[in-house]
Design an enzyme around this catalytic site. Structure first.
Site, PDB file in Angstrom:
ATOM      1  N   GLY A 111       8.266 -12.648  22.217  1.00 56.78           N
ATOM      2  CA  GLY A 111       9.181 -13.780  22.256  1.00 56.78           C
ATOM      3  C   GLY A 111      10.181 -13.848  21.114  1.00 56.78           C
ATOM      4  O   GLY A 111      10.933 -14.820  21.012  1.00 56.78           O
ATOM      5  N   GLU A 117       3.475  -8.628  20.876  1.00 59.26           N
ATOM      6  CA  GLU A 117       4.078  -7.869  21.988  1.00 59.26           C
ATOM      7  C   GLU A 117       5.583  -8.060  22.062  1.00 59.26           C
ATOM      8  O   GLU A 117       6.095  -8.668  23.005  1.00 59.26           O
ATOM      9  CB  GLU A 117       3.474  -8.359  23.310  1.00 59.26           C
ATOM     10  CG  GLU A 117       1.988  -8.270  23.389  1.00 59.26           C
ATOM     11  CD  GLU A 117       1.428  -8.967  24.620  1.00 59.26           C
ATOM     12  OE1 GLU A 117       2.047  -9.894  25.155  1.00 59.26           O
ATOM     13  OE2 GLU A 117       0.344  -8.573  25.053  1.00 59.26           O
ATOM     14  N   PRO A 118       6.341  -7.551  21.088  1.00 59.91           N
ATOM     15  CA  PRO A 118       7.794  -7.717  21.164  1.00 59.91           C
ATOM     16  C   PRO A 118       8.414  -6.821  22.229  1.00 59.91           C
ATOM     17  O   PRO A 118       8.020  -5.667  22.389  1.00 59.91           O
ATOM     18  CB  PRO A 118       8.266  -7.289  19.771  1.00 59.91           C
ATOM     19  CG  PRO A 118       7.218  -6.328  19.309  1.00 59.91           C
ATOM     20  CD  PRO A 118       5.912  -6.785  19.901  1.00 59.91           C
ATOM     21  N   GLY A 119       9.362  -7.363  22.968  1.00 62.42           N
ATOM     22  CA  GLY A 119      10.096  -6.563  23.943  1.00 62.42           C
ATOM     23  C   GLY A 119      11.572  -6.614  23.597  1.00 62.42           C
ATOM     24  O   GLY A 119      12.163  -5.683  23.073  1.00 62.42           O
ATOM     25  N   ARG A 120      12.166  -7.805  23.845  1.00 65.07           N
ATOM     26  CA  ARG A 120      13.601  -8.010  23.620  1.00 65.07           C
ATOM     27  C   ARG A 120      14.043  -7.544  22.224  1.00 65.07           C
ATOM     28  O   ARG A 120      15.048  -6.862  22.074  1.00 65.07           O
ATOM     29  CB  ARG A 120      13.908  -9.505  23.753  1.00 65.07           C
ATOM     30  CG  ARG A 120      15.394  -9.847  23.671  1.00 65.07           C
ATOM     31  CD  ARG A 120      15.601 -11.365  23.550  1.00 65.07           C
ATOM     32  NE  ARG A 120      14.821 -12.108  24.491  1.00 65.07           N
ATOM     33  CZ  ARG A 120      15.220 -12.440  25.719  1.00 65.07           C
ATOM     34  NH1 ARG A 120      16.416 -12.118  26.133  1.00 65.07           N
ATOM     35  NH2 ARG A 120      14.421 -13.127  26.505  1.00 65.07           N
ATOM     36  N   ARG A 174      21.651 -11.622  33.795  1.00 70.26           N
ATOM     37  CA  ARG A 174      21.273 -12.705  32.880  1.00 70.26           C
ATOM     38  C   ARG A 174      22.296 -13.853  32.786  1.00 70.26           C
ATOM     39  O   ARG A 174      21.900 -15.010  32.770  1.00 70.26           O
ATOM     40  CB  ARG A 174      20.932 -12.142  31.496  1.00 70.26           C
ATOM     41  CG  ARG A 174      19.735 -11.158  31.553  1.00 70.26           C
ATOM     42  CD  ARG A 174      19.192 -10.797  30.181  1.00 70.26           C
ATOM     43  NE  ARG A 174      18.513 -11.900  29.554  1.00 70.26           N
ATOM     44  CZ  ARG A 174      19.033 -12.661  28.625  1.00 70.26           C
ATOM     45  NH1 ARG A 174      20.235 -12.410  28.159  1.00 70.26           N
ATOM     46  NH2 ARG A 174      18.348 -13.678  28.127  1.00 70.26           N
ATOM     47  N   TYR A 182      20.520 -17.129  33.838  1.00 68.75           N
ATOM     48  CA  TYR A 182      20.111 -18.003  32.725  1.00 68.75           C
ATOM     49  C   TYR A 182      21.278 -18.627  31.967  1.00 68.75           C
ATOM     50  O   TYR A 182      21.069 -19.166  30.879  1.00 68.75           O
ATOM     51  CB  TYR A 182      19.317 -17.213  31.679  1.00 68.75           C
ATOM     52  CG  TYR A 182      18.197 -16.353  32.177  1.00 68.75           C
ATOM     53  CD1 TYR A 182      17.107 -16.900  32.857  1.00 68.75           C
ATOM     54  CD2 TYR A 182      18.188 -14.982  31.922  1.00 68.75           C
ATOM     55  CE1 TYR A 182      16.070 -16.094  33.274  1.00 68.75           C
ATOM     56  CE2 TYR A 182      17.149 -14.174  32.343  1.00 68.75           C
ATOM     57  CZ  TYR A 182      16.090 -14.741  33.017  1.00 68.75           C
ATOM     58  OH  TYR A 182      15.059 -13.941  33.419  1.00 68.75           O
ATOM     59  N   CYS A 206      30.194  -9.414  45.140  1.00 66.77           N
ATOM     60  CA  CYS A 206      30.705 -10.393  46.075  1.00 66.77           C
ATOM     61  C   CYS A 206      29.956 -11.707  45.872  1.00 66.77           C
ATOM     62  O   CYS A 206      29.073 -12.058  46.644  1.00 66.77           O
ATOM     63  CB  CYS A 206      30.520  -9.866  47.486  1.00 66.77           C
ATOM     64  SG  CYS A 206      31.574 -10.700  48.609  1.00 66.77           S
ATOM     65  N   TYR A 219      16.187  -6.563  29.252  1.00 68.70           N
ATOM     66  CA  TYR A 219      16.239  -7.276  30.531  1.00 68.70           C
ATOM     67  C   TYR A 219      17.602  -7.137  31.225  1.00 68.70           C
ATOM     68  O   TYR A 219      18.007  -8.009  31.985  1.00 68.70           O
ATOM     69  CB  TYR A 219      15.859  -8.756  30.345  1.00 68.70           C
ATOM     70  CG  TYR A 219      14.515  -8.932  29.678  1.00 68.70           C
ATOM     71  CD1 TYR A 219      13.350  -8.613  30.360  1.00 68.70           C
ATOM     72  CD2 TYR A 219      14.402  -9.370  28.355  1.00 68.70           C
ATOM     73  CE1 TYR A 219      12.104  -8.745  29.751  1.00 68.70           C
ATOM     74  CE2 TYR A 219      13.166  -9.505  27.736  1.00 68.70           C
ATOM     75  CZ  TYR A 219      12.026  -9.191  28.441  1.00 68.70           C
ATOM     76  OH  TYR A 219      10.801  -9.322  27.836  1.00 68.70           O
TER      77      TYR A 219
HETATM   78  N1  LLP Z   1       4.250 -10.568  26.431  1.00 69.22           N
HETATM   79  C1  LLP Z   1       4.213 -11.294  27.561  1.00 69.22           C
HETATM   80  C2  LLP Z   1       2.922 -11.685  28.124  1.00 69.22           C
HETATM   81  C3  LLP Z   1       5.414 -11.657  28.203  1.00 69.22           C
HETATM   82  O1  LLP Z   1       5.375 -12.391  29.310  1.00 69.22           O
HETATM   83  C4  LLP Z   1       6.656 -11.239  27.645  1.00 69.22           C
HETATM   84  C5  LLP Z   1       7.909 -11.566  28.301  1.00 69.22           C
HETATM   85  C6  LLP Z   1       6.628 -10.477  26.459  1.00 69.22           C
HETATM   86  C7  LLP Z   1       5.407 -10.172  25.875  1.00 69.22           C
HETATM   87  C8  LLP Z   1       7.879  -9.992  25.791  1.00 69.22           C
HETATM   88  O2  LLP Z   1       8.683 -11.040  25.381  1.00 69.22           O
HETATM   89  P1  LLP Z   1      10.007 -10.735  24.522  1.00 69.22           P
HETATM   90  O3  LLP Z   1       9.544 -10.254  23.167  1.00 69.22           O
HETATM   91  O4  LLP Z   1      10.777  -9.722  25.232  1.00 69.22           O
HETATM   92  O5  LLP Z   1      10.684 -12.052  24.468  1.00 69.22           O
HETATM   93  N2  LLP Z   1      13.920 -11.884  31.823  1.00 69.22           N
HETATM   94  C9  LLP Z   1      13.978 -12.844  30.739  1.00 69.22           C
HETATM   95  C10 LLP Z   1      12.834 -12.654  29.783  1.00 69.22           C
HETATM   96  C11 LLP Z   1      11.500 -12.766  30.449  1.00 69.22           C
HETATM   97  C12 LLP Z   1      10.378 -12.535  29.494  1.00 69.22           C
HETATM   98  C13 LLP Z   1       9.088 -12.441  30.224  1.00 69.22           C
HETATM   99  N3  LLP Z   1       7.962 -12.180  29.399  1.00 69.22           N
HETATM  100  C14 LLP Z   1      15.320 -12.691  30.034  1.00 69.22           C
HETATM  101  O6  LLP Z   1      16.109 -11.866  30.442  1.00 69.22           O
HETATM  102  O7  LLP Z   1      15.588 -13.425  29.090  1.00 69.22           O
END
Ligand code: LLP
Length: 421
Positions: free
Chosen positions: A238, A280-283, A319, A323, A350, A379
């Site tokens: 997050g 668990e960083p993703g973004r 996005r 959003y 379209c 994303y």
């Molecule tokens: N762990 C869990 C259980 C999650 O559900 C998520 C994201 C993450 C880790 C990674 O979160 P991050 O570090 O990336 O914020 N599609 C949306 C974001 C959806 C996130 C879903 N879960 C967007 O484009 O903003």
């Protein structure tokens, strides 16, 4: 502080050789962030793991880079696990998430090896127990609880409100106790502890501090009232990134050191036997190191707006439409010119809502100019579609002034390949 971007002459060369739209990741920046996470998320008191949330962007190249930098992985589907396996990631490094894992996905994962499943609900646990008995293979188990902490973020991406579809609400104590007991009765499942995740693009570290307080109150109860030993805690992802110059997220170091310090304090005060802490960083791993390069096409003026149309749009980046996400861009073909015009950057799909940037500051822009959109690395590609039969863009990794294609552009033939005669 201005947003950084790769060398324009390299970008022009990539556009010439790979075409547009093309996604570009600064691989050095991605790897630096991965290193920062691994270095800063460390404690003398417990083992730590940084799991890359592969839903943010996944292909073999990013999985290999993350594995080389020492990260483990969060995966949410058989498809993500398949890609990780193809990249050589073993089951031990995969944490399988998701609120409706199918029997097939669960069985395939058991057959892959001794990994980790984050159980989302009771029905799923029953499936997992039955699969373990059939396959006769070990699995580590965390239970996802919903701590009810609401982080300030877009409502579509908040996952921890009390009626969220994810995890067992933390106040459903009987359910959680039953689940722990069921895991303990299985010869194949090892109960580790709990998982929580409070949302995405969270700019305030205080939200994580609150999550930690709630989770440790809960762990205390589980240990001291229920008599259950909990050794593992996964606090989810997050962490926010900069989409615009106004965004001011905390640094990776600040986030990691605060989380570690707070957890160490809780463990000492409450004398809990926590052995492993995870995030668990993703973004924040891939988001602002990724860019999309488009070519400007036709223009149009209305009484209130000047449009520039680009050769991609909501198919490669949903996005803004989904959003109201805000992005910034620059005209790479006129990088020295003053950005004294305001344009609406619209895609070619379209759909009236296919506007990538409502008010982009750019110099006067002409058809053929290259437009670079910042911070599209998370994303974007992973939520891309073939709407209007647009193929997904190519993805290129840069390192210094060199580059390599890691995903080729999706062709018309690729899209036709699914048609059954
Ligand atoms: N762990 C869990 C259980 C999650 O559900 C998520 C994201 C993450 C880790 C990674 O979160 P991050 O570090 O990336 O914020 N599609 C949306 C974001 C959806 C996130 C879903 N879960 C967007 O484009 O903003």
């Amino acid at each position: 502080m201005p947003l950084t971007y790769p060398n324009p002459s390299v970008l022009k060369e990539i556009a010439d050789t790979c075409g547009t739209p093309v996604m570009i990741y600064d691989e050095d920046a991605v790897r630096n962030t991965m290193k920062e996470y691994v270095t800063n998320f460390k404690s003398d008191m417990f083992e730590t793991n940084v799991l890359y949330a592969s839903k943010a962007f996944l292909c073999k190249a990013i999985a290999k880079a993350a594995a080389e930098e020492g990260l483990h992985f969060d995966a949410v589907s058989g498809g993500e696990i398949f890609c990780l396996a193809k990249a050589g990631v073993p089951a031990e490094k995969i944490h399988f998430h998701g609120n409706n894992k199918t029997p097939r996905e669960i069985e395939d994962f058991f057959r892959m090896g001794h990994g980790h499943i984050i159980v989302d609900n009771e029905d799923e646990l029953n499936l997992i127990i039955a699969t373990a008995e059939r396959v006769k293979s070990q699995m580590d188990i965390l239970i996802r609880v919903n701590p009810g902490v609401e982080a300030h973020t877009h409502e579509y991406i908040a996952t921890a409100t009390k009626d969220s579809k994810f995890g067992v609400s933390i106040d459903k104590e009987e359910t959680i106790r039953n689940m722990i007991n069921s895991v303990a009765e299985s010869d194949y499942l090892n109960f580790g502890g709990f998982h929580s995740h409070i949302g995405s693009q969270i700019l305030e570290v205080e939200a994580f501090a609150m999550e930690i307080r709630v989770m440790f109150d809960f762990l205390d109860k589980v240990a001291n009232s229920w008599g259950v030993t909990v050794e593992e805690l996964d606090l989810g992802g997050g962490f926010a990134i900069r989409y615009t110059e106004e965004d001011n997220p905390p640094s990776t170091e600040e986030v990691c050191s605060r989380i570690i310090a707070l957890c160490e304090e809780e463990v000492v005060q409450r004398k809990l036997p926590i052995k492993r802490l995870m995030i668990e960083p993703g973004r924040s791993v891939v988001g602002d190191a990724g860019y999309t390069l488009y070519t400007a096409g036709c223009r149009k003026s209305t009484d209130s707006r000047e449009y520039i149309f680009i050769d991609g749009g909501m198919a490669d980046n949903i996005r803004p439409a989904l959003y109201d996400a805000v992005y910034t861009c620059r005209n790479i073909s006129r990088d020295e010119a003053e950005a004294d015009r305001t344009y609406a950057i619209a895609g070619k799909c379209c759909e009236s809502g296919d506007i990538l940037i409502k008010e982009a500051s750019l110099p006067e822009t002409a058809p053929g100019d290259l437009i670079l959109v910042h911070a599209t690395g998370a994303y974007g590609y992973s939520m891309a579609s073939n709407y209007n039969r647009l193929g997904r863009p190519a993805v290129v990794f840069t390192s210094g002034d060199t580059y390599r294609t890691v995903l080729r552009r999706e062709t018309y033939e690729d899209m036709m390949a699914l048609d059954v005669e």
